[in-house]
Design a protein around this motif. Structure first.
Motif, mmCIF file in Angstrom:
data_model
loop_
_atom_site.group_PDB
_atom_site.id
_atom_site.type_symbol
_atom_site.label_atom_id
_atom_site.label_comp_id
_atom_site.label_asym_id
_atom_site.label_seq_id
_atom_site.Cartn_x
_atom_site.Cartn_y
_atom_site.Cartn_z
ATOM 1 N N PHE A 108 56.323 23.451 -27.621
ATOM 2 C CA PHE A 108 54.950 23.693 -27.655
ATOM 3 C C PHE A 108 54.601 25.131 -28.247
ATOM 4 O O PHE A 108 53.550 25.403 -28.677
ATOM 5 C CB PHE A 108 54.176 23.063 -26.782
ATOM 6 N N ARG A 109 55.855 26.088 -27.726
ATOM 7 C CA ARG A 109 55.501 27.441 -27.551
ATOM 8 C C ARG A 109 56.734 28.356 -28.075
ATOM 9 O O ARG A 109 57.943 27.789 -27.993
ATOM 10 C CB ARG A 109 54.957 28.064 -26.477
ATOM 11 N N ASN A 110 56.673 29.656 -28.612
ATOM 12 C CA ASN A 110 57.752 30.094 -28.816
ATOM 13 C C ASN A 110 58.564 30.522 -27.663
ATOM 14 O O ASN A 110 58.163 30.389 -26.524
ATOM 15 C CB ASN A 110 57.302 31.486 -29.648
ATOM 16 N N LYS A 111 59.923 30.422 -27.968
ATOM 17 C CA LYS A 111 60.758 30.305 -26.690
ATOM 18 C C LYS A 111 60.894 31.656 -26.099
ATOM 19 O O LYS A 111 61.010 31.707 -24.933
ATOM 20 C CB LYS A 111 62.212 30.190 -27.201
ATOM 21 N N PHE A 112 60.839 32.967 -26.908
ATOM 22 C CA PHE A 112 60.702 34.178 -26.217
ATOM 23 C C PHE A 112 59.775 35.004 -26.487
ATOM 24 O O PHE A 112 58.739 34.728 -27.491
ATOM 25 C CB PHE A 112 62.133 34.977 -26.771
ATOM 26 N N LYS A 113 59.480 35.879 -25.550
ATOM 27 C CA LYS A 113 58.195 36.688 -25.948
ATOM 28 C C LYS A 113 58.749 37.871 -26.683
ATOM 29 O O LYS A 113 60.029 38.193 -26.717
ATOM 30 C CB LYS A 113 57.835 37.320 -24.352
ATOM 31 N N SER A 114 57.912 38.518 -27.514
ATOM 32 C CA SER A 114 58.149 39.488 -28.224
ATOM 33 C C SER A 114 58.364 40.850 -27.706
ATOM 34 O O SER A 114 58.653 41.754 -28.557
ATOM 35 C CB SER A 114 57.041 39.354 -29.526
ATOM 36 N N LEU A 115 57.600 41.303 -26.606
ATOM 37 C CA LEU A 115 57.505 42.422 -25.917
ATOM 38 C C LEU A 115 58.995 43.316 -25.715
ATOM 39 O O LEU A 115 59.030 44.424 -26.136
ATOM 40 C CB LEU A 115 56.706 42.463 -24.675
ATOM 41 N N PRO A 116 59.978 42.410 -25.305
ATOM 42 C CA PRO A 116 61.236 42.878 -24.889
ATOM 43 C C PRO A 116 62.024 43.412 -26.487
ATOM 44 O O PRO A 116 62.623 44.545 -26.571
ATOM 45 C CB PRO A 116 62.306 41.853 -24.391
ATOM 46 N N LEU A 117 61.678 42.639 -27.514
ATOM 47 C CA LEU A 117 62.139 42.972 -28.757
ATOM 48 C C LEU A 117 61.601 44.046 -29.280
ATOM 49 O O LEU A 117 62.224 45.329 -29.989
ATOM 50 C CB LEU A 117 62.008 41.895 -29.825
ATOM 51 N N GLU A 118 60.135 44.157 -29.284
ATOM 52 C CA GLU A 118 59.290 45.269 -29.572
ATOM 53 C C GLU A 118 59.835 46.738 -28.760
ATOM 54 O O GLU A 118 59.977 47.847 -29.324
ATOM 55 C CB GLU A 118 57.706 44.943 -29.436
ATOM 56 N N LYS A 119 59.986 46.315 -27.692
ATOM 57 C CA LYS A 119 60.569 47.847 -26.924
ATOM 58 C C LYS A 119 61.684 48.352 -27.380
ATOM 59 O O LYS A 119 61.881 49.616 -27.496
ATOM 60 C CB LYS A 119 60.321 47.270 -25.165
ATOM 61 N N ALA A 120 62.732 47.385 -27.419
ATOM 62 C CA ALA A 120 64.037 47.738 -27.918
ATOM 63 C C ALA A 120 63.896 48.525 -29.336
ATOM 64 O O ALA A 120 64.758 49.328 -29.699
ATOM 65 C CB ALA A 120 64.737 46.546 -27.682
ATOM 66 N N LEU A 121 63.099 47.974 -30.249
ATOM 67 C CA LEU A 121 63.061 48.591 -31.656
ATOM 68 C C LEU A 121 62.430 49.768 -31.764
ATOM 69 O O LEU A 121 62.800 50.693 -32.412
ATOM 70 C CB LEU A 121 62.412 47.612 -32.511
ATOM 71 N N LYS A 122 61.353 50.017 -30.952
ATOM 72 C CA LYS A 122 60.619 51.197 -30.665
ATOM 73 C C LYS A 122 61.416 52.374 -30.119
ATOM 74 O O LYS A 122 61.668 53.518 -30.638
ATOM 75 C CB LYS A 122 59.411 51.059 -29.874
ATOM 76 N N GLU A 123 62.303 51.903 -29.089
ATOM 77 C CA GLU A 123 63.402 52.837 -28.631
ATOM 78 C C GLU A 123 64.379 53.337 -29.573
ATOM 79 O O GLU A 123 64.814 54.534 -29.778
ATOM 80 C CB GLU A 123 64.105 52.384 -27.458
ATOM 81 N N CYS A 124 64.691 52.290 -30.468
ATOM 82 C CA CYS A 124 66.031 52.469 -31.504
ATOM 83 C C CYS A 124 65.394 53.427 -32.652
ATOM 84 O O CYS A 124 65.941 54.335 -33.150
ATOM 85 C CB CYS A 124 66.373 51.242 -32.022
ATOM 86 N N PHE A 125 64.286 52.885 -33.197
ATOM 87 C CA PHE A 125 63.768 53.814 -34.229
ATOM 88 C C PHE A 125 62.728 54.864 -34.151
ATOM 89 O O PHE A 125 62.256 55.372 -35.088
ATOM 90 C CB PHE A 125 63.098 52.701 -35.303
ATOM 91 N N GLY A 126 61.989 54.963 -33.021
ATOM 92 C CA GLY A 126 60.934 55.768 -32.792
ATOM 93 C C GLY A 126 59.813 55.712 -33.603
ATOM 94 O O GLY A 126 59.264 54.511 -34.001
ATOM 95 N N GLU A 127 59.430 56.968 -34.086
ATOM 96 C CA GLU A 127 58.480 57.033 -35.231
ATOM 97 C C GLU A 127 58.670 57.001 -36.501
ATOM 98 O O GLU A 127 57.737 57.192 -37.366
ATOM 99 C CB GLU A 127 57.512 58.215 -34.810
ATOM 100 N N LYS A 128 59.841 56.900 -36.828
ATOM 101 C CA LYS A 128 60.538 56.670 -38.227
ATOM 102 C C LYS A 128 59.824 55.605 -39.082
ATOM 103 O O LYS A 128 59.513 54.701 -38.621
ATOM 104 C CB LYS A 128 61.817 56.739 -38.220
ATOM 105 N N ARG A 129 59.358 56.197 -40.584
ATOM 106 C CA ARG A 129 58.880 55.043 -41.230
ATOM 107 C C ARG A 129 59.809 54.722 -42.100
ATOM 108 O O ARG A 129 60.994 55.127 -42.377
ATOM 109 C CB ARG A 129 57.788 55.815 -42.001
ATOM 110 N N LEU A 130 59.582 53.752 -43.143
ATOM 111 C CA LEU A 130 60.359 53.253 -44.155
ATOM 112 C C LEU A 130 60.878 54.389 -44.932
ATOM 113 O O LEU A 130 62.001 54.196 -45.529
ATOM 114 C CB LEU A 130 59.914 52.063 -44.963
#
Length: 331
Positions: A108-130
């Motif tokens: 009935f709901r998505n299996k995982f929360k998005s916050l850990p993925l978002e945090k990991a990606l922000k740490e990896c890419f910082g403020e860089k833009r495409l």
């Protein structure tokens, strides 16, 4: 080195060779793809991205493509998956009651929360833009609201005036929001975006179409390295032959993803020819690897084994071409 002739729009013209790196989706199995590239670099003493003019990637392949674009090495990407994977795909629970709860909740709901993925990606890419990518990139996603495909592109053509402003972590979230696993991502112009794998899990044709339509590269100049995340050998039960929703509930998504991948590769094969398309996607036993469970040692071992065979092929087919420097039109 082959020299790039510009058309005034940042598009390579009259190249004798244009090489594309295509990276499949596959959840945490992206660790396999990153490890294969890391072994290629170690064995041949090179930077893989130096040999490709365009990189396309979907979902986990999109994350790898974005990381390569900003200059991360495949070895650094391997460390990212190993270190961040357990946090991103947390929630399985150590006890039977917790595992059962997560299983029922997933209906009935998505299996995982998005916050850990978002945090990991922000740490990896910082403020860089495409726009900060040092390589041309195309990253597939899908718009639920418009019921249409959505492509993020670096500013490698004058028409591409919007995506370059988007933070890379948002692009990564958009391409990897796998339905039922993660919620859709709505922080890019309020568009409801989900995993590009729903239509281009193998983005090889996305890359070829971009090269021909936007960069005006002739088909005869295009060479592609297509990298999968391992290919499970499935036994399709006979009950599917006349089955309904109940019989197909577990197989439908896998069949669609598999069919799309084979279809895209076959189209590329017929368009370019067998000598211009090279696929790395080894067969493995069913359920050996999961999209959302880190089997680090097994994936790394498989990548090490496969790379021993494919390194000479890479040297023969792709190493001779050095991609001209890419300069974004808009920044």
């Amino acid at each position: 080195m082959e020299q790039e002739k510009s058309s005034g729009q940042g598009t390579p013209q009259n190249l004798k060779r244009f090489q594309i790196l295509s990276l499949d989706g596959g959840g945490i199995k992206g660790l396999f793809s990153a490890a294969v590239l890391a072994h290629l670099e170690d064995d041949l003493n090179l930077r893989v991205t130096d040999h490709f003019d365009l990189v396309v990637g979907t979902s986990t392949g999109g994350i790898i493509a974005l990381a390569l674009g900003i200059g991360m090495t495949p070895r650094e990407i391997v460390h990212f998956y190993v270190n961040k994977g357990p946090d991103i795909f947390a929630g399985r629970g150590p006890t039977v009651p917790k595992r059962m709860w997560h299983w029922w909740r997933h209906w009935f709901r998505n299996k995982f929360k998005s916050l850990p993925l978002e945090k990991a990606l922000k740490e990896c890419f910082g403020e860089k833009r495409l726009a900060d990518s040092k390589k041309r990139l195309v990253i597939p996603s899908y718009s639920l609201g418009e019921d249409d495909i959505y492509l993020f592109k670096t500013p490698h053509h004058e028409r591409l005036t919007r995506d370059y402003k988007v933070p890379i972590w948002k692009v990564a979230m958009s391409t990897s929001a796998a339905p039922t696993f993660f919620p859709c991502f709505g922080e890019v112009d309020r568009i409801r975006l989900v995993d590009g794998g729903v239509w281009a899990n193998n983005p090889i044709m996305v890359g070829i179409a971009e090269a021909v339509s936007m960069l005006h590269v002739p088909l005869e100049a295009i060479y592609v390295l297509s990298l999968g995340t391992t290919n499970e050998v499935k036994n399709r039960p006979n009950e599917l032959d006349h089955g309904g929703i109940w019989q197909w509930k577990r197989s439908a998504i896998d069949v669609v993803l598999r069919g799309q991948s084979i279809g895209a590769f076959t189209q590329a094969f017929h368009l370019l020819g067998s000598d211009k398309v090279y696929r790395i996607d080894p067969k493995v036993p069913d359920r050996l690897f999961a999209l959302d469970k880190l089997t680090e040692e097994a994936l790394l071992g498989k990548a090490a084994h496969e790379s021993r065979f494919h390194t000479p092929k890479f040297k023969e087919r792709f190493m001779g071409h050095i991609a001209p420097e890419y300069k974004p039109i808009h920044y």
